[in-house]
Write a protein that holds these residues in place. Structure first.
Motif: not given
Length: 207
Positions: A84-86, A108-116, A152-168
């Motif tokens: 992630a580049t911000t 962005g995210t400070e822990e990209p490994d969570l998106l593994h 999923m790599a979930w991008v929140l709006v408007p913050s653009l924070e990136v979270l790991a999200s478990e979705q079905t």
């Protein structure tokens, strides 16, 4: 910049706003979109989403701008890893506070490994990314009950924070996909190409 042959337009139903996506889906997906909304503060969101031929995300570029502030994110996936580049201008937190809302997370995210393990992106408020797992996992025409639990790599709006999200995602019938996230569920009405027609509580297709 080349032109894109298809256009989809959604009307937001959770807030005042629209989302227009121009796209080419002949070999994977290349889409450019512009979304507007009034909640939590008025903003315009411009995005570009590119996948490979299997509909796995290659990169997502997003810029969100409001009165006195701007945030940008480039989220790239290569060799199974995310980067992630911000960039940020102005003070979104001050604008949110003045409107009576909580502070935004950092872009962005400070822990990209969570998106593994994540292959798809999800952009908050945008119906288009829901098509990615539907097409990638071959859910169109699959038997009722077919389900996939995905990170999923979930991008929140408007913050653009990136979270790991478990979705079905679960097939209900030929034109309905059940989407579930953290106790929330919605039956997405989709067309024959897997694009959302109606996302209850979020948006409806107008074109």
């Amino acid at each position: 910049m080349g032109t894109l042959p298809k256009a989809l337009l959604w009307q937001r139903t959770d807030t005042d706003g629209t989302d227009l996506a121009l796209l080419d889906d002949r070999r994977g997906l290349h889409a450019r979109g512009v979304a507007t909304a009034t909640h939590p503060v008025p903003y315009v969101c411009r995005y570009e989403l590119v996948t490979d031929e299997t509909w796995a995300t290659a990169h997502l570029d997003v810029t969100v701008e409001g009165a006195g502030w701007l945030r940008a994110l480039r989220l790239e996936r290569a060799a199974g890893r995310w980067r992630a580049t911000t960039a940020e201008q102005g003070d979104l937190d001050r604008v949110l506070a003045n409107a009576g809302h909580a502070r935004a997370g950092l872009p962005g995210t400070e822990e990209p490994d969570l998106l593994h393990g994540a292959i798809d992106v999800d952009l908050a408020g945008a119906p288009l990314p829901n098509t990615l797992p539907i097409r990638r996992m071959g859910m169109l025409g699959a038997p009722a009950g077919t389900a996939h639990r995905l990170t999923m790599a979930w991008v929140l709006v408007p913050s653009l924070e990136v979270l790991a999200s478990e979705q079905t995602y679960r097939v209900v019938d030929e034109g309905t996909i059940r989407f579930e996230l953290d106790g929330f569920g919605a039956d997405l009405a989709v067309d024959k190409e897997g694009y959302v027609l109606r996302y209850p509580g979020l948006a409806e297709r107008k074109a």
